[in-house]
Design an enzyme around this catalytic site. Structure first.
Site: not given
Length: 339
Positions: A12, A124-125, A148, A152, A198, A230
């Site tokens: 990203i 993050s969601a 994880y 966040k 992923n 998703r």
């Protein structure tokens, strides 16, 4: 504008750097290349048609951070650096807490030391409580269920407290949903170390022949075809969201949180079929047991980002798959193809 970017050589980060350079920002990248490559920055310079300063260092090293920030004297920081694999975080929780939380504390302390009061944070969601019903708004209850996600969530709280302690401070917290795709040039893209965690990079490698077949974790969810659903977002859309958040943070104070997605859900099998269309070939797969911690559906309500930042996603699932395949085809070994 002078911008300091942690983890800028990553997936990203690299796409955001190109857009920053095209927007005439003066950029300093701070990265230890644990999950990235210096080659990405060479390509970013070419695509961005501008130079940047690259500093190799670890965000847990407060001294190195302070030195780099003192030299850069940034107007703002974009904080990407962090470990990010959900499964690995359950196996190595202490490493995740150490890197993601301690590293973020070190960054904020270093920012304080040079008087930098603006930050855009990569969240993050996964912070959302999986028992909540999507689409998720920023006001939905939080309750991360893996280390994880908890890192966040904790860092979000730390940043909000940091921003509240100084009236001149501004923080934009971006909760990503599922970033995929690659730059249209095919020169930069997602290059995970080892077997991808992923979906789309895994599909890419199966399509490219380096992995035998896709494992689909669960075929009995309450979705259109039984596979997990998703909200996938093109990495170029995500990069543009960072520029919008950065510009918002430069003219406001306090902290705000934004969901960054498309607002549309795509199932695993739908994504697989879209990728088969992009690659022009069938992709073998098999459905296996559900993976612990996975939820049936995760989709964003992105109305706040549209209303406040003036941002919304532009790319389709077909765009995501065609760009990911273009990257994979041109770089079958990722950045190891470096000339």
């Amino acid at each position: 504008m002078r911008v300091f970017v942690t983890g800028g050589a990553g997936f990203i980060g690299s796409h955001t750097l190109v857009q920053l350079l095209r927007d005439n920002a003066q950029v300093t990248v701070f990265d230890n290349y644990t999950n990235s490559s210096p080659e990405a920055l060479k390509r970013v310079r070419r695509l961005g048609q501008s130079d940047l300063t690259a500093v190799e260092g670890d965000i847990c090293d407060t001294g190195a951070l302070k030195t780099a920030l003192e030299e850069a004297r940034p107007d703002a920081v974009i904080h990407f650096a962090g470990l990010k694999a959900v499964g690995e975080s359950a196996e190595k929780p202490l490493a995740y807490y150490q890197n993601n939380i301690t590293g973020s504390l070190a960054l904020l302390e270093a920012m304080d030391s040079v008087g930098c009061r603006r930050i855009v944070f990569s969240s993050s969601a996964t912070v959302y409580d999986p028992h909540e019903q999507p689409p998720f708004t920023e006001e939905h209850r939080l309750g991360a269920i893996n280390p994880y996600g908890r890192t966040k969530q904790f860092v979000e709280d730390i940043i909000r407290d940091w921003a509240a302690a100084n009236t001149e401070t501004s923080a934009a917290i971006l909760r990503y949903f599922n970033p995929v795709g690659a730059h249209a040039s095919g020169d930069i893209g997602e290059d995970p170390v080892g077997i991808p965690n992923n979906l789309v990079p895994y599909i890419s490698r199966v399509a490219g022949g380096s992995l035998a077949q896709l494992q689909v974790f669960g075929g009995d969810y309450d979705t259109r075809d039984g596979t997990g659903e998703r909200d996938y977002i093109h990495v170029e859309d995500l990069a543009s969201a960072h520029l919008a958040a950065l510009k918002h943070a430069m003219k406001t104070t306090g902290s705000e949180t934004f969901n960054i997605g498309t607002g549309q859900g795509t199932t695993v099998l739908e994504m697989l079929k879209a990728f088969e269309k992009a690659a022009g070939r069938s992709i073998p797969y098999r459905i296996t047991d559900r993976r612990p911690g996975d939820v049936a559906k995760s989709v964003a309500d992105v109305s706040k980002a549209t209303r406040v930042l003036g941002w919304q996603a532009q790319y389709t699932v077909d765009d995501m798959c065609s760009s990911a395949w273009n990257w994979q085809s041109r770089n079958p070994n990722g950045y190891d193809n470096a000339e």
